[in-house]
Design a protein around this motif. Structure first.
Motif, PDB file in Angstrom:
ATOM      1  N   ILE A   1       0.979  -1.319   0.127  1.00 14.90           N
ATOM      2  CA  ILE A   1       0.110   0.181  -0.148  1.00 14.90           C
ATOM      3  C   ILE A   1       1.135   1.589   0.339  1.00 14.90           C
ATOM      4  O   ILE A   1       1.023   2.088  -0.743  1.00 14.90           O
ATOM      5  N   ILE A   2       1.955   0.965   1.181  1.00 13.32           N
ATOM      6  CA  ILE A   2       3.091   2.271   0.240  1.00 13.32           C
ATOM      7  C   ILE A   2       3.616   2.260  -0.361  1.00 13.32           C
ATOM      8  O   ILE A   2       4.182   3.779  -1.169  1.00 13.32           O
ATOM      9  N   LYS A   3       3.846   1.219  -0.801  1.00 12.63           N
ATOM     10  CA  LYS A   3       4.731   1.546  -2.103  1.00 12.63           C
ATOM     11  C   LYS A   3       4.391   2.718  -3.250  1.00 12.63           C
ATOM     12  O   LYS A   3       3.789   3.238  -4.076  1.00 12.63           O
TER      13      LYS A   3
ATOM     14  N   ILE B   1      -2.225   9.132  -0.401  1.00  7.71           N
ATOM     15  CA  ILE B   1      -1.890   9.036   1.146  1.00  7.71           C
ATOM     16  C   ILE B   1      -2.388   8.490   2.558  1.00  7.71           C
ATOM     17  O   ILE B   1      -2.138   7.776   3.332  1.00  7.71           O
ATOM     18  N   ILE B   2      -4.286   8.741   2.544  1.00  6.27           N
ATOM     19  CA  ILE B   2      -4.938   9.246   3.134  1.00  6.27           C
ATOM     20  C   ILE B   2      -5.296   7.586   3.395  1.00  6.27           C
ATOM     21  O   ILE B   2      -4.997   6.501   4.491  1.00  6.27           O
ATOM     22  N   THR B   3      -5.478   6.810   2.272  1.00  4.18           N
ATOM     23  CA  THR B   3      -5.445   4.890   1.660  1.00  4.18           C
ATOM     24  C   THR B   3      -4.439   4.334   2.853  1.00  4.18           C
ATOM     25  O   THR B   3      -4.392   3.009   4.209  1.00  4.18           O
TER      26      THR B   3
ATOM     27  N   VAL C   1      -4.136   3.033   6.752  1.00  8.73           N
ATOM     28  CA  VAL C   1      -3.466   0.719   6.984  1.00  8.73           C
ATOM     29  C   VAL C   1      -1.950   1.058   7.781  1.00  8.73           C
ATOM     30  O   VAL C   1      -2.289   0.215   8.786  1.00  8.73           O
ATOM     31  N   LEU C   2      -1.393   2.143   8.084  1.00 11.95           N
ATOM     32  CA  LEU C   2      -0.327   2.150   9.244  1.00 11.95           C
ATOM     33  C   LEU C   2      -1.333   2.713  10.043  1.00 11.95           C
ATOM     34  O   LEU C   2      -0.265   1.475  11.506  1.00 11.95           O
TER      35      LEU C   2
ATOM     36  N   ALA D   1      -4.384  16.758   4.490  1.00 11.60           N
ATOM     37  CA  ALA D   1      -5.568  16.166   4.352  1.00 11.60           C
ATOM     38  C   ALA D   1      -5.087  14.397   4.976  1.00 11.60           C
ATOM     39  O   ALA D   1      -5.657  14.062   5.486  1.00 11.60           O
ATOM     40  N   LEU D   2      -3.495  14.667   5.299  1.00 10.24           N
ATOM     41  CA  LEU D   2      -2.825  13.653   6.559  1.00 10.24           C
ATOM     42  C   LEU D   2      -3.360  13.501   7.910  1.00 10.24           C
ATOM     43  O   LEU D   2      -4.523  12.364   8.602  1.00 10.24           O
TER      44      LEU D   2
END
Length: 408
Positions: A25-27, A289-291, A295-296, A388-389
């Motif tokens: 997901i991060i990648k 980046i929100i997604t 997950v993190l 947005a984070l």
């Protein structure tokens, strides 16, 4: 160093992080941010590059601002002469924004060969003509060296192909007189150009102004118009008004924005396209980046519970994850900048992306390179993504320390 940043750095450097569920997901988030920045930077470079190149090309043939007689300013040719008054030119050249002034005159003619003929506009220019920007469009031959007795001319590649005329050939040209008869002039072709702008190329011949003056029976100080070049095209309306106020009442000043209004209205659409692409790409980057951050957070539920039990506030823990996500954004921006600059500089020097000149007035996609715009795009993208984070980090408020520590 604050402890939130310290923990975030440890989490980023953790070797086992590459084996977690969040790794792909991060990648994907990094790739999405990089691709978004590439789209934005290339769109700005191409959009503004096209505007700038087409503006320069039109100015090459007409100047930025043209001063003509009121009786002839709507015509393609010079109907009524004006005085090439050195005092007016000198007065206007004292302004820093006037970079160049040149005297020209235009007249309709017909070039005839043994098998064909073509209507043209012969643009007569003087020794003060600015050839510097014209050199890049010269296909073959050389630029003329105009004086009173020269019969040298430049023709376009389009005209050369249509009439089968080459360097060194004679171009026999007919000019209609008021009496209904015509004058004949034989010119020598010493250069062939191709601007990629077919509307100009198909019928524009550049010769000496002395021929137009003699054909029209004008005096040596009488010309068709004055072409002004200014330093800042964005202020052309203001400069046109300033020139209009400075010239005699029988003269008029018109900018190329007015003269070629349809082209410049079309160019303005590029601004809306560029801003639209930037807006869409920032939304795409923000969503990804929100997604990734959600997950993190879900993956580090136990860590959140432990930090809360040790006395950390929700705000402090949110900062920790914002720092971690900011690293992901920064990595995406880094790769986006590298790839974008490779594409932009490659196109700038090698022109591997070609365009149809009949549609876009240029033969390749020109690139506008500005470190100011690159910096602004990076800063705006980073700030908006970071803002947005804060939305997904609100999930942290609902995580109970007791339940989180028990969570397996």
């Amino acid at each position: 160093m604050n402890y939130e940043l310290f923990i975030a750095q440890r989490l980023i450097k953790e070797k086992s992080a590459n084996k977690t569920a969040s790794a792909p997901i991060i990648k994907i988030a990094i790739i999405a941010i990089a691709m978004s920045l590439i789209m934005m930077m290339v769109s700005v470079a191409v959009g503004f590059g096209l505007q700038q190149k087409i503006q320069q090309k039109i100015a090459l043939f007409s100047g930025h601002i043209e001063v003509t007689s009121f009786n002839g300013n709507k015509s393609q040719v010079s109907l009524q002469p004006i005085q090439g008054d050195a005092k007016i030119i000198k007065k206007l050249q004292q302004n820093d924004w006037v970079t160049h002034v040149q005297k020209v005159a235009k007249k309709h003619g017909v070039i005839r060969t043994a098998t064909n003929f073509e209507g043209v506009i012969v643009k007569g220019v003087a020794e003060d003509y600015n050839w510097q920007s014209f050199e890049e469009y010269l296909v073959s031959g050389r630029l003329p060296n105009f004086n009173e007795n020269t019969n040298e001319i430049l023709i376009s590649e389009t005209l050369s192909n249509r009439l089968k005329l080459n360097l060194g050939d004679k171009a026999v040209t007919y000019f209609l007189k008021n009496s209904g008869k015509y004058n004949i002039r034989s010119f020598k072709i010493i250069g062939i150009y191709n601007s990629g702008y077919e509307d100009f190329d198909k019928g524009l011949v550049i010769g000496s102004i002395s021929h137009i003056q003699r054909l029209n029976k004008w005096q040596k100080d009488e010309i068709g118009s004055l072409e002004f070049f200014v330093s800042d095209f964005s202020k052309i309306d203001y400069y046109t008004a300033k020139i209009y106020d400075a010239i005699p009442s029988e003269l008029d000043a018109i900018s190329i924005k007015e003269k070629y209004g349809e082209i410049f209205q079309w160019l303005q659409l590029f601004d809306y396209n560029v801003y639209g692409i930037i807006g869409i790409m920032i939304i795409v980057a923000s969503i990804n980046i929100i997604t990734a951050l959600l997950v993190l957070i879900l993956e580090r539920t136990q860590l959140i519970g432990m930090l809360k039990s040790l006395g950390s506030t929700n705000k402090s823990i949110r900062k920790l994850f914002v720092y971690q996500a900011s690293f992901i954004i920064g990595k995406g921006l880094l790769w986006g900048n590298i790839i974008s600059l490779v594409i932009i500089l490659g196109q700038y020097y090698f022109h591997f992306i070609t365009l149809n000149p009949k549609t876009y007035y240029v033969q390749y996609a020109p690139m506008f390179i500005s470190w100011k715009y690159i910096l602004i795009l990076n800063i705006v993208t980073f700030i908006l993504c970071v803002i947005a984070l804060w939305l997904p980090t609100l999930v942290i408020n609902k995580i109970s320390p007791v339940k989180a520590i028990k969570f397996q």
